[in-house]
Design a protein around this motif. Structure first.
Motif, PDB file in Angstrom:
ATOM      1  N   THR A   1      10.384   1.525  -5.970  1.00  0.00           N
ATOM      2  CA  THR A   1      10.052   3.035  -6.011  1.00  0.00           C
ATOM      3  C   THR A   1      10.815   3.853  -7.205  1.00  0.00           C
ATOM      4  OG1 THR A   1      11.822   3.276  -4.372  1.00  0.00           O
ATOM      5  CG2 THR A   1       9.383   2.933  -3.399  1.00  0.00           C
ATOM      6  N   ILE A   2       9.860   4.978  -7.392  1.00  0.00           N
ATOM      7  CA  ILE A   2      10.528   6.048  -8.313  1.00  0.00           C
ATOM      8  C   ILE A   2      10.973   7.012  -7.545  1.00  0.00           C
ATOM      9  CG2 ILE A   2      10.203   7.642 -10.077  1.00  0.00           C
ATOM     10  CD1 ILE A   2       7.858   5.582 -11.264  1.00  0.00           C
ATOM     11  N   GLU A   3      10.287   7.483  -6.527  1.00  0.00           N
ATOM     12  CA  GLU A   3      10.521   8.574  -5.598  1.00  0.00           C
ATOM     13  C   GLU A   3      10.858   7.903  -4.146  1.00  0.00           C
ATOM     14  OE1 GLU A   3       7.038  11.035  -5.382  1.00  0.00           O
ATOM     15  OE2 GLU A   3       7.104  11.587  -7.647  1.00  0.00           O
ATOM     16  N   PRO A   4      11.397   8.847  -3.279  1.00  0.00           N
ATOM     17  CA  PRO A   4      11.379   8.290  -1.881  1.00  0.00           C
ATOM     18  C   PRO A   4      10.095   7.951  -1.462  1.00  0.00           C
ATOM     19  CG  PRO A   4      12.859   9.860  -2.168  1.00  0.00           C
ATOM     20  CD  PRO A   4      12.099   9.921  -3.445  1.00  0.00           C
ATOM     21  N   SER A   5       9.480   6.836  -0.902  1.00  0.00           N
ATOM     22  CA  SER A   5       8.229   6.631  -0.461  1.00  0.00           C
ATOM     23  C   SER A   5       8.086   6.008   0.959  1.00  0.00           C
ATOM     24  CB  SER A   5       7.743   5.591  -1.660  1.00  0.00           C
ATOM     25  OG  SER A   5       7.883   5.930  -2.790  1.00  0.00           O
ATOM     26  N   ILE A   6       6.763   6.056   1.286  1.00  0.00           N
ATOM     27  CA  ILE A   6       6.377   5.422   2.540  1.00  0.00           C
ATOM     28  C   ILE A   6       5.359   4.426   2.062  1.00  0.00           C
ATOM     29  CG2 ILE A   6       5.255   5.807   5.000  1.00  0.00           C
ATOM     30  CD1 ILE A   6       6.098   8.897   4.799  1.00  0.00           C
ATOM     31  N   ILE A   7       5.670   3.209   2.579  1.00  0.00           N
ATOM     32  CA  ILE A   7       5.085   1.907   2.110  1.00  0.00           C
ATOM     33  C   ILE A   7       4.637   1.234   3.331  1.00  0.00           C
ATOM     34  CG2 ILE A   7       5.228  -0.293   0.900  1.00  0.00           C
ATOM     35  CD1 ILE A   7       5.630   2.381  -0.717  1.00  0.00           C
ATOM     36  N   TYR A   8       3.277   0.615   3.099  1.00  0.00           N
ATOM     37  CA  TYR A   8       2.596  -0.378   4.164  1.00  0.00           C
ATOM     38  C   TYR A   8       2.941  -1.656   3.476  1.00  0.00           C
ATOM     39  CZ  TYR A   8       1.515   3.315   7.317  1.00  0.00           C
ATOM     40  OH  TYR A   8       1.588   4.322   8.355  1.00  0.00           O
ATOM     41  N   LEU A   9       3.288  -2.842   4.000  1.00  0.00           N
ATOM     42  CA  LEU A   9       3.276  -3.979   3.666  1.00  0.00           C
ATOM     43  C   LEU A   9       2.596  -4.911   4.519  1.00  0.00           C
ATOM     44  CD1 LEU A   9       7.195  -4.289   3.101  1.00  0.00           C
ATOM     45  CD2 LEU A   9       5.609  -4.035   1.321  1.00  0.00           C
TER      46      LEU A   9
ATOM     47  N   PHE B   1       0.884  -1.028  -0.056  1.00  0.00           N
ATOM     48  CA  PHE B   1       0.147   0.080   0.098  1.00  0.00           C
ATOM     49  C   PHE B   1       0.924   1.390   0.021  1.00  0.00           C
ATOM     50  CE2 PHE B   1      -2.248   3.521   2.168  1.00  0.00           C
ATOM     51  CZ  PHE B   1      -3.590   3.363   1.462  1.00  0.00           C
ATOM     52  N   VAL B   2       0.649   2.192  -1.002  1.00  0.00           N
ATOM     53  CA  VAL B   2       1.525   3.485  -1.085  1.00  0.00           C
ATOM     54  C   VAL B   2       0.881   4.607  -0.230  1.00  0.00           C
ATOM     55  CG1 VAL B   2       2.688   5.042  -2.626  1.00  0.00           C
ATOM     56  CG2 VAL B   2       2.019   2.822  -3.416  1.00  0.00           C
ATOM     57  N   GLU B   3       1.659   4.756   0.788  1.00  0.00           N
ATOM     58  CA  GLU B   3       1.045   5.901   1.634  1.00  0.00           C
ATOM     59  C   GLU B   3       1.564   7.193   1.183  1.00  0.00           C
ATOM     60  OE1 GLU B   3      -0.265   5.943   4.587  1.00  0.00           O
ATOM     61  OE2 GLU B   3      -0.034   8.068   5.177  1.00  0.00           O
ATOM     62  N   LYS B   4       2.880   7.276   0.533  1.00  0.00           N
ATOM     63  CA  LYS B   4       3.204   8.487   0.030  1.00  0.00           C
ATOM     64  C   LYS B   4       4.473   8.041  -0.999  1.00  0.00           C
ATOM     65  CE  LYS B   4       4.458  13.158   0.278  1.00  0.00           C
ATOM     66  NZ  LYS B   4       4.550  13.102  -1.246  1.00  0.00           N
ATOM     67  N   GLY B   5       4.612   8.731  -2.062  1.00  0.00           N
ATOM     68  CA  GLY B   5       5.603   8.423  -3.031  1.00  0.00           C
ATOM     69  C   GLY B   5       5.117   7.993  -4.417  1.00  0.00           C
TER      70      GLY B   5
ATOM     71  N   GLU C   1      -0.038   7.515  -4.417  1.00  0.00           N
ATOM     72  CA  GLU C   1      -0.624   7.644  -3.102  1.00  0.00           C
ATOM     73  C   GLU C   1      -2.163   6.896  -3.210  1.00  0.00           C
ATOM     74  OE1 GLU C   1       1.004  10.181  -4.273  1.00  0.00           O
ATOM     75  OE2 GLU C   1       2.524  10.677  -2.938  1.00  0.00           O
ATOM     76  N   LYS C   2      -2.075   6.045  -2.198  1.00  0.00           N
ATOM     77  CA  LYS C   2      -3.544   5.446  -1.824  1.00  0.00           C
ATOM     78  C   LYS C   2      -3.786   4.355  -2.784  1.00  0.00           C
ATOM     79  CE  LYS C   2      -5.554   9.078   0.531  1.00  0.00           C
ATOM     80  NZ  LYS C   2      -6.765   9.790   1.036  1.00  0.00           N
ATOM     81  N   ASP C   3      -2.804   3.937  -3.846  1.00  0.00           N
ATOM     82  CA  ASP C   3      -2.971   2.744  -4.686  1.00  0.00           C
ATOM     83  C   ASP C   3      -2.420   1.435  -3.643  1.00  0.00           C
ATOM     84  OD1 ASP C   3      -3.960   3.943  -6.719  1.00  0.00           O
ATOM     85  OD2 ASP C   3      -2.040   4.071  -7.772  1.00  0.00           O
ATOM     86  N   GLY C   4      -3.350   0.437  -3.947  1.00  0.00           N
ATOM     87  CA  GLY C   4      -2.684  -0.811  -3.326  1.00  0.00           C
ATOM     88  C   GLY C   4      -2.545  -1.640  -4.394  1.00  0.00           C
ATOM     89  N   LEU C   5      -1.212  -2.590  -4.132  1.00  0.00           N
ATOM     90  CA  LEU C   5      -0.988  -3.458  -5.413  1.00  0.00           C
ATOM     91  C   LEU C   5      -0.093  -4.600  -4.964  1.00  0.00           C
ATOM     92  CD1 LEU C   5       2.537  -2.401  -6.622  1.00  0.00           C
ATOM     93  CD2 LEU C   5       1.250  -0.629  -5.228  1.00  0.00           C
TER      94      LEU C   5
END
Lengths: 191, 191
Positions: free
Chosen positions: B92-100, B46-50, B70-74
């Motif tokens: 990641t393309i940008e620095p990101s915050i991710i939930y696994l 889940f993409v929190e940021k990035g 942001e807000k995409d899940g995959l």
DNA sequence: CGCATTCGGTAACATTTGTTATCGCTTGTA
DNA sequence: TACAAGCGATAACAAATGTTACCGAATGCG
């Protein structure tokens, strides 16, 4: 929508058979349009015998999207689901025998099926399959040259190449008829 | 697999929240590989940021298949579902915050969700959406020139063009970096 | 600060692919 | 039978696209 309900999910046969009486059997010649581009899909279509294609018109250019053969079931998915004008024409390539199941009955059938405990898993499996089908087509366009795409078709679905007129295949591969002809003769020379 | 569970189906929020505690939050730099090509997908992402992309290596050529924000899940859908090696790298393309969320919990969550009466319809809707997404991509390759595909992207998903390095977009459109650059300057001249 | 790396623009040239036209073969039909 | 229409091969030319190479700007890092 591509179902192989009867073969793949024998436990659903009773449901399927129950709706047999509502299916209309039609025999049609080649090039019969079963659903016109822009019309709203009102039937589920089952191919008993013959061969169909889904296609659309792009500035006078005819583009084929998919082929269907014996035991394939289909609709113009988006149109059927959302009651929107179909993006595609569905027409026969060969003289064919077709069964048509009107939408109201499809909906009833679905409602009945949803009480079957396996149904969720079946739906998931069928959906996943269709999703992967289109994803693979999509990836192939990004990854492969037209020549490779033709070879893939030759390896994976030779029946299409055997049965379908070549200019339909060209448009399905996203190339001109002339170029497909070139690819074929180039491959013949290589061997 | 692209879910927007929370936003699109608020009735599922309690389920989602219940599994929050099992999600692992990670902050990563740009170009971090979250799932390597050939590995078996073990998490829902889940993409929190990035911003991320799914891509694969084709004879040394890097090809991008999809972008996530942001807000995409995959997940790597096929890999996750069938426990097969992933066809794609997810990075990641940008620095990101991710939930696994680990797979076992995803499965538990699914099992719980399947008791929710709406769940079948939600699954159908999500599946249909994804199927149509890939179908439209596929049709676009058959129908449109690269220039048209670029314009479509510009009209329909301008955020991609704004945020993503151009060479990734080129491979996503199925063309070379040089040609995309040509298309852009040609369009600029036309205006 | 200085340096390497990444990224995008452009040019020159090669290759692929589309377009148009022509030919011959087959098939359906008047 | 004769004729038209559909289909596929081929050639010649035009347009689109890829490849390689080079440049300059921006960025990150020592």
């Amino acid at each position: 929508m591509l179902f192989h309900f009867k073969d793949k999910f024998p436990q659903l046969t009773p449901y399927w058979d129950k709706y047999l009486e509502f299916q209309k059997r039609v025999e049609v010649t080649a090039k019969t349009v079963l659903l016109g581009e822009g019309k709203i899909s009102g039937h589920y279509i089952f191919v008993e015998k013959g061969c169909l294609r889904a296609a659309f018109n792009n500035n006078g250019n005819d583009k084929t999207v998919q082929f269907f053969f014996e035991k394939d079931g289909l609709t113009s998915f988006e149109s059927f689901l959302k009651n929107t004008p179909s993006l595609f024409t569905i027409e026969t390539i060969e003289p064919s025998i077709i069964y048509l199941l009107p939408k109201t009955h499809v909906n009833n059938l679905m409602a009945e099926l949803s009480r079957e405990p396996d149904f969720l898993n079946i739906i998931l499996e069928v959906s996943a399959e269709r999703q992967l089908h289109y994803m693979h087509e999509f990836v192939s366009f990004i990854r492969d040259t037209p020549e490779q795409r033709y070879q893939n078709l030759l390896n994976e679905k030779p029946h299409i190449i055997q049965r379908v007129p070549q200019h339909y295949i060209a448009s399905y591969l996203g190339i001109s008829r002339v170029h497909l002809s070139r690819i074929k003769s180039s491959l013949a020379r290589k061997k």
